[in-house]
Design an enzyme around this catalytic site. Structure first.
Site, PDB file in Angstrom:
ATOM      1  N   ILE A   1      -6.755  -6.481  12.806  1.00 53.50           N
ATOM      2  CA  ILE A   1      -6.393  -6.694  11.508  1.00 53.50           C
ATOM      3  C   ILE A   1      -6.128  -6.007  10.548  1.00 53.50           C
ATOM      4  CG2 ILE A   1      -8.387  -7.190   9.242  1.00 53.50           C
ATOM      5  CD1 ILE A   1     -10.621  -6.797  11.795  1.00 53.50           C
ATOM      6  N   ASP A   2      -4.491  -6.639   9.900  1.00 49.12           N
ATOM      7  CA  ASP A   2      -4.269  -6.289   9.040  1.00 49.12           C
ATOM      8  C   ASP A   2      -4.141  -6.484   7.558  1.00 49.12           C
ATOM      9  OD1 ASP A   2      -2.389  -4.834  10.857  1.00 49.12           O
ATOM     10  OD2 ASP A   2      -0.756  -6.587  11.242  1.00 49.12           O
ATOM     11  N   CYS A   3      -4.589  -5.534   7.075  1.00 54.35           N
ATOM     12  CA  CYS A   3      -5.468  -5.675   5.543  1.00 54.35           C
ATOM     13  C   CYS A   3      -4.858  -5.291   4.369  1.00 54.35           C
ATOM     14  CB  CYS A   3      -6.933  -6.150   5.350  1.00 54.35           C
ATOM     15  SG  CYS A   3      -7.675  -4.421   5.756  1.00 54.35           S
TER      16      CYS A   3
ATOM     17  N   PHE B   1      -3.936 -10.554   7.061  1.00 55.13           N
ATOM     18  CA  PHE B   1      -2.336 -10.664   6.604  1.00 55.13           C
ATOM     19  C   PHE B   1      -2.065 -10.774   8.040  1.00 55.13           C
ATOM     20  CE2 PHE B   1      -2.842  -9.718   2.306  1.00 55.13           C
ATOM     21  CZ  PHE B   1      -1.057  -9.746   2.042  1.00 55.13           C
TER      22      PHE B   1
END
Length: 251
Positions: A129-131, A142
């Site tokens: 998870i890229d946030c 994202f």
């Protein structure tokens, strides 16, 4: 108590290692094989290797380079980047990689996680998870190396990944990437305390004290870092290092 892990996270671009700041300005920092040989000597827990261009450019994983890396590595490897099908994952496992990290492809087709987990086991699949924090303070997920806002909350997506069958979650803060001013402890704890799989936090480590602070303030299972293990001093000279994790006063 199980000792919490400290994991170097290496970024690949055009067969070289790079380091970014907030997912931008990739700076070449060396050859991946040389870096891995150094980490072998330092007996690191495991290694995360991410191709930052593969998904964004719709490329398949670089199997030749992955095979070279796996052949040199003495520690478990998690590879991410460009994995879009079960066949991609199967090929990577056949090269000697222990885990695959799925990011953009899961956002496009969550069932990919279940198919990989069903065939190879949940322990082999990491949901990435890229946030980034928005203007009003909330975080959003994202994709495509941080270029596309998926309009989903990290917690909602982490829980969806867990339900789909991941064995771990890799939580990466775009805002903290390469800045070396500490982790977003509140974000990390919100995710780690609301899922039942291990969470690896990445983004922000500037010192050993930052690692200890994160472990003391959150229930996160592991920490990953790039700049901390690649740069040295205020001028950010390239010098690969790794702490004596037995001296980290955490369980």
């Amino acid at each position: 108590m199980v000792r919490r892990r400290v994991i170097p996270c290496l970024l690949l671009k055009d067969r070289g290692l790079v380091k970014t700041v907030k997912f931008k300005e990739p700076k070449y920092v060396g050859d991946p094989i040389n870096a891995i040989r150094i980490f072998n000597e330092k007996e690191v827990d495991e290694l995360i290797l991410l191709d930052i261009d593969a998904s964004r450019l719709n490329q398949e994983p670089n199997y030749e380079l992955i095979a070279e890396v796996a052949g040199e590595c003495f520690m478990p490897i998690c590879y991410g980047g460009g994995i879009k099908t079960l066949e991609h994952a199967e090929k990577i496992f056949s090269l000697g990689v222990e885990k695959v990290s799925i990011n953009t492809a899961a956002l496009m087709d969550l069932s990919l996680i279940r198919r990989i987990a069903d065939k190879f086991g949940s322990q082999s699949v990491v949901g990435s998870i890229d946030c980034r924090k928005g203007f009003w303070g909330g975080h959003s997920v994202f994709s495509e190396n941080g270029t596309r806002d998926m309009k989903r909350s990290p917690l909602e997506w982490a829980q969806a990944l867990e339900e789909a069958g991941v064995g771990e979650i890799f939580l990466n803060s775009i805002d903290r990437d390469g800045v070396q001013k500490g982790f977003d402890n509140a974000l990390v704890e919100n995710i780690a305390s609301n899922v039942h799989v291990p969470v690896i936090a990445c983004g922000g480590a500037g010192s050993i004290a930052d690692l200890i602070d994160l472990f003391e303030r959150t229930c996160v299972s592991a920490v990953a870092a790039g700049s901390l293990f690649v740069f040295h001093g205020k001028h950010r000279a390239v010098l690969i290092s790794y702490p004596d994790v037995n001296k980290l006063d955490v369980g």
